[in-house]
Design a protein around this motif. Structure first.
Motif, PDB file in Angstrom:
ATOM      1  N   GLU B 210     -32.034  17.012  45.158  1.00 25.97           N
ATOM      2  CA  GLU B 210     -30.567  17.994  45.510  1.00 25.97           C
ATOM      3  C   GLU B 210     -30.086  18.387  46.468  1.00 25.97           C
ATOM      4  O   GLU B 210     -27.941  18.017  46.134  1.00 25.97           O
ATOM      5  CB  GLU B 210     -31.192  19.762  44.533  1.00 25.97           C
ATOM      6  N   LEU B 213     -28.208  15.119  46.441  1.00 26.63           N
ATOM      7  CA  LEU B 213     -26.702  14.712  45.270  1.00 26.63           C
ATOM      8  C   LEU B 213     -25.253  15.738  45.830  1.00 26.63           C
ATOM      9  O   LEU B 213     -24.291  15.240  45.640  1.00 26.63           O
ATOM     10  CB  LEU B 213     -27.352  15.424  43.691  1.00 26.63           C
ATOM     11  N   ASP B 219     -18.754  18.045  41.055  1.00 26.61           N
ATOM     12  CA  ASP B 219     -19.501  16.902  40.207  1.00 26.61           C
ATOM     13  C   ASP B 219     -19.957  16.211  39.502  1.00 26.61           C
ATOM     14  O   ASP B 219     -20.923  16.372  38.861  1.00 26.61           O
ATOM     15  CB  ASP B 219     -18.070  16.465  39.659  1.00 26.61           C
ATOM     16  N   ILE B 220     -20.914  14.853  41.029  1.00 24.78           N
ATOM     17  CA  ILE B 220     -21.141  14.522  40.766  1.00 24.78           C
ATOM     18  C   ILE B 220     -22.674  14.988  40.834  1.00 24.78           C
ATOM     19  O   ILE B 220     -24.254  14.869  39.959  1.00 24.78           O
ATOM     20  CB  ILE B 220     -21.409  13.329  41.792  1.00 24.78           C
ATOM     21  N   ALA B 222     -23.557  17.876  39.598  1.00 27.25           N
ATOM     22  CA  ALA B 222     -24.091  18.529  37.941  1.00 27.25           C
ATOM     23  C   ALA B 222     -23.434  17.146  37.264  1.00 27.25           C
ATOM     24  O   ALA B 222     -24.684  17.500  36.093  1.00 27.25           O
ATOM     25  CB  ALA B 222     -22.797  19.488  37.773  1.00 27.25           C
ATOM     26  N   SER B 223     -23.173  16.508  37.326  1.00 28.19           N
ATOM     27  CA  SER B 223     -23.165  15.156  35.680  1.00 28.19           C
ATOM     28  C   SER B 223     -24.955  14.486  36.130  1.00 28.19           C
ATOM     29  O   SER B 223     -25.327  13.970  35.063  1.00 28.19           O
ATOM     30  CB  SER B 223     -22.247  14.210  36.399  1.00 28.19           C
ATOM     31  N   ARG B 224     -25.739  14.602  37.397  1.00 31.51           N
ATOM     32  CA  ARG B 224     -26.699  14.537  37.268  1.00 31.51           C
ATOM     33  C   ARG B 224     -27.996  14.861  36.888  1.00 31.51           C
ATOM     34  O   ARG B 224     -29.097  15.001  36.844  1.00 31.51           O
ATOM     35  CB  ARG B 224     -27.217  13.958  39.076  1.00 31.51           C
ATOM     36  N   GLY B 225     -27.208  16.557  36.635  1.00 34.39           N
ATOM     37  CA  GLY B 225     -28.531  17.365  36.056  1.00 34.39           C
ATOM     38  C   GLY B 225     -28.372  18.084  36.879  1.00 34.39           C
ATOM     39  O   GLY B 225     -29.694  19.092  36.675  1.00 34.39           O
ATOM     40  N   VAL B 226     -27.988  18.640  38.034  1.00 30.29           N
ATOM     41  CA  VAL B 226     -28.400  19.818  38.857  1.00 30.29           C
ATOM     42  C   VAL B 226     -28.204  21.271  38.601  1.00 30.29           C
ATOM     43  O   VAL B 226     -26.731  21.146  37.598  1.00 30.29           O
ATOM     44  CB  VAL B 226     -28.004  19.135  40.478  1.00 30.29           C
ATOM     45  N   SER B 227     -28.599  21.948  38.798  1.00 24.29           N
ATOM     46  CA  SER B 227     -27.666  23.389  38.418  1.00 24.29           C
ATOM     47  C   SER B 227     -27.108  24.093  39.688  1.00 24.29           C
ATOM     48  O   SER B 227     -28.217  24.923  40.243  1.00 24.29           O
ATOM     49  CB  SER B 227     -28.676  24.339  37.528  1.00 24.29           C
ATOM     50  N   VAL B 228     -26.277  23.588  39.531  1.00 26.46           N
ATOM     51  CA  VAL B 228     -24.997  23.456  40.615  1.00 26.46           C
ATOM     52  C   VAL B 228     -24.932  25.206  40.806  1.00 26.46           C
ATOM     53  O   VAL B 228     -26.181  25.537  42.866  1.00 26.46           O
ATOM     54  CB  VAL B 228     -24.440  22.303  40.890  1.00 26.46           C
TER      55      VAL B 228
END
Lengths: 264, 327
Positions: B210, B213, B219-220, B222-228
């Motif tokens: 995480e 990322l 944005d990158i 979040a788009s990979r699925g991290v709950s930012v």
């Protein structure tokens, strides 16, 4: 009622800081289609893409993927369906091509355990498909714009999704790299059946690559339909406030357009 | 070369831990210590030097790891835990404790001064979070960072006001505390700080994908699925609390959190946070033990507060980093 379409957008509106960005956008898309989203700068194209991909959640209206609301899906679940090629411009990405592709495996990985053999195979295949297998160990920051864009697409492919979002993937690229990038996008669309949503302000790109086009102007739908129907000059000049000239190159059905001057 | 950087660093760090207790005003040889015949030597080693070296190592490692996490979290190479108001908050608690002259302790184990400092750190953490979160649309990395810097200045000025109104003795104690120092008699401070280090190392190691990322942008990630938003909150609070515990024990020690991660990136030659977490652990620990050993030796028999020394070395490094300029 939700139809049985793959992707359904119903009355999507977005307001940020009191400014209307998007207003009442509705459209549907079939699985495996290639949609070009076009419009002038500031029309709301990228914002629309962000709403569809759940990077922007404060919209009203509905975004349905196979009948399920995207906004109620967990981040990971969305990331297993939709991969992104962001507009990164000159952003610093301090990783090698391979490292960055591995980071795209994140939604499939367990919290502990790291990369599996399967991850490695998928990454190898993605780099191969995008034509960057030979520069896998180069730093992203050291690549030229064209190589970098292909590397970012390779990373998106490594995410193993059935939908791919691209935000202005050809800006800043020279002609050869524009063509290479677009051919790559068309190839993964045709050969792997990946649904494509591509944002661009380049009309020719959308006319000749996409199956369908959604044109946006000042946050509203200006036109939508099959890409072969968009080449009417009056229509284009209305969307872009610019007069266009169109040329038919030999043997091709769809003409190319070029700007001629401002609308007077 | 770089492949060997991590094992080399680990070995070096271990060597520093083993060697450091033998260095000091009274040089003690290996043989003298092992023979165990001299009670004085045994007491110097077990009560003073070994706890101090261990506490120094734990503190350095904790600071470097916290800096590593913050720099990724804020996408800012200049972010560090001591910049973000948590340390000044702790100092505020400590200064207030000294000024009011109340004396208490927890079960005779943890001093009132440490408790007050920890309370100050917690108060600062929540204040920063609240300020960063009040903005409509949630907390962005930029607002949180700015809120932290603002809070740091606020507590800094409050500290000066309290110091200004205090007597000579109080003011000197306050000043001395805010210079930071590795003081350990016995193993109690280690029992307090070691779990915090274990927690923050586990966090950095497990959340490494995480953090990688995060470095590429929201944005990158979040788009990979991290709950930012969720992860940012978790990392902010865990780093702040761990830093709070450490500052409460040793006072604010600057620049290890800033410079540690930078040196580790250069040595390991990667931005992969799993490797950087291991590197920061070993480098941070070794660096602070070396600084503290120097602090004991330079002015002997007097001691330079180690915080002053790290600031001095750190600033010079920092300038070099700026002048060098290319990223």
């Amino acid at each position: 009622m939700s139809s049985d379409m793959f992707l359904d957008i119903e009355n999507l509106s977005l307001e940020l800081g009191g400014v209307r960005i998007l207003e009442n956008i509705s459209f549907s898309l079939d699985r495996g289609k290639y949609l070009g989203i076009i419009g002038p700068n500031g029309a709301g194209k990228s914002s629309l893409l962000k709403c569809l991909g759940r990077l922007q959640k404060n919209y009203s209206g509905r975004v349905l993927l196979e009948g399920n609301s995207i906004s109620s899906m967990p981040e990971r679940a969305v990331a297993r369906r939709i991969a992104w090629v962001h507009q990164t411009g000159s952003d610093s990405l301090p990783f090698t091509v391979r490292e960055f592709a591995l980071m795209s495996r994140y939604p499939w990985q367990k919290a502990i355990g790291g990369e599996t053999l399967e991850d490695m195979e998928i990454i190898d295949r993605s780099l191969e498909t995008a034509g960057v297998a030979d520069i896998g160990d180069r730093q992203l920051n050291s690549l030229s714009g064209g190589e970098r864009q292909k590397a970012l697409i390779a990373a998106a492919l490594a995410q193993s999704t059935d939908i791919l979002f691209l935000d202005e993937p050809t800006s800043f690229l020279d002609y050869r790299h524009q063509v290479e990038t677009l051919e790559l996008v068309e190839r993964v669309n045709r050969e792997q059946g990946i649904t494509i949503l591509l944002v661009t302000h380049d009309i020719n790109l959308a006319l000749h690559g996409a199956d369908e086009i959604l044109a946006i102007k000042r946050g509203r739908t200006a036109w939508k339909g099959k890409s072969e129907d968009l080449h009417h000059k009056e229509l284009l000049s209305e969307i872009f406030d610019t007069e266009f000239e169109s040329f038919v190159s030999n043997g091709q059905k769809i003409p190319y357009v070029a700007p001629r001057g401002l609308v007077r | 070369m770089k492949r060997l950087a991590l094992p080399a660093l680990a070995l070096f760090s271990m060597a520093v831990i083993i060697a450091a207790p033998f260095i000091g005003m009274q040089q003690i040889s290996f043989a003298e210590f092992l023979s165990g015949s001299d009670m004085n030597i045994a007491r110097i080693m077990w009560d003073l030097r070994i706890p101090r070296v261990l506490l120094g190592w734990i503190t350095g490692a904790t600071l470097a790891l916290c800096g590593l996490i913050f720099q990724a979290l804020f996408r800012n190479p200049l972010a560090s835990p001591d910049m973000l108001g948590v340390s000044t908050g702790a100092a505020f608690g400590a200064v207030l404790y000294i000024r009011t002259g109340i004396v208490f302790s927890f079960l005779g184990l943890i001093s009132g001064l440490s408790l007050a400092a920890f309370a100050g750190a917690l108060a600062a953490t929540f204040a920063i979070y609240a300020a960063g979160n009040l903005r409509r649309g949630g907390m962005s990395e930029a607002t949180l960072l700015l809120a932290g810097v603002a809070m740091s200045f606020l507590f800094g000025s409050l500290n000066m006001i309290i110091q200004f109104t205090g007597g000579y003795v109080d003011t000197f104690r306050m000043m001395r505390w805010s210079m930071g120092g590795i003081q350990a008699v016995g193993f109690a401070p280690i029992i307090a700080t070691l779990p915090a280090l274990a927690v923050i190392f586990a966090v950095a190691f497990v959340a490494a994908p995480e953090l990688n990322l995060f470095v590429c942008g929201e944005d990158i990630a979040a788009s990979r699925g991290v709950s930012v938003a969720k992860l940012r909150r978790f990392l902010f609070f865990s780093v702040s609390i761990v830093i709070g515990i450490n500052v409460a024990t040793c006072g604010p020690i600057g620049f290890v959190g800033l410079l540690g991660p930078h040196i580790c990136r250069k040595m390991v030659g990667t931005t992969d946070h799993r490797k950087l977490a291991v590197a920061s652990l070993f480098f941070g620990g070794a660096f602070l033990v070396m600084c503290d050993t120097a602090a004991r030796m330079l002015w002997a028999p007097a001691e330079v507060p180690v915080g002053v020394l790290t600031y001095c070395i750190g600033s010079i490094f920092f300038l070099w980093l700026l002048v060098r300029g290319k990223r």
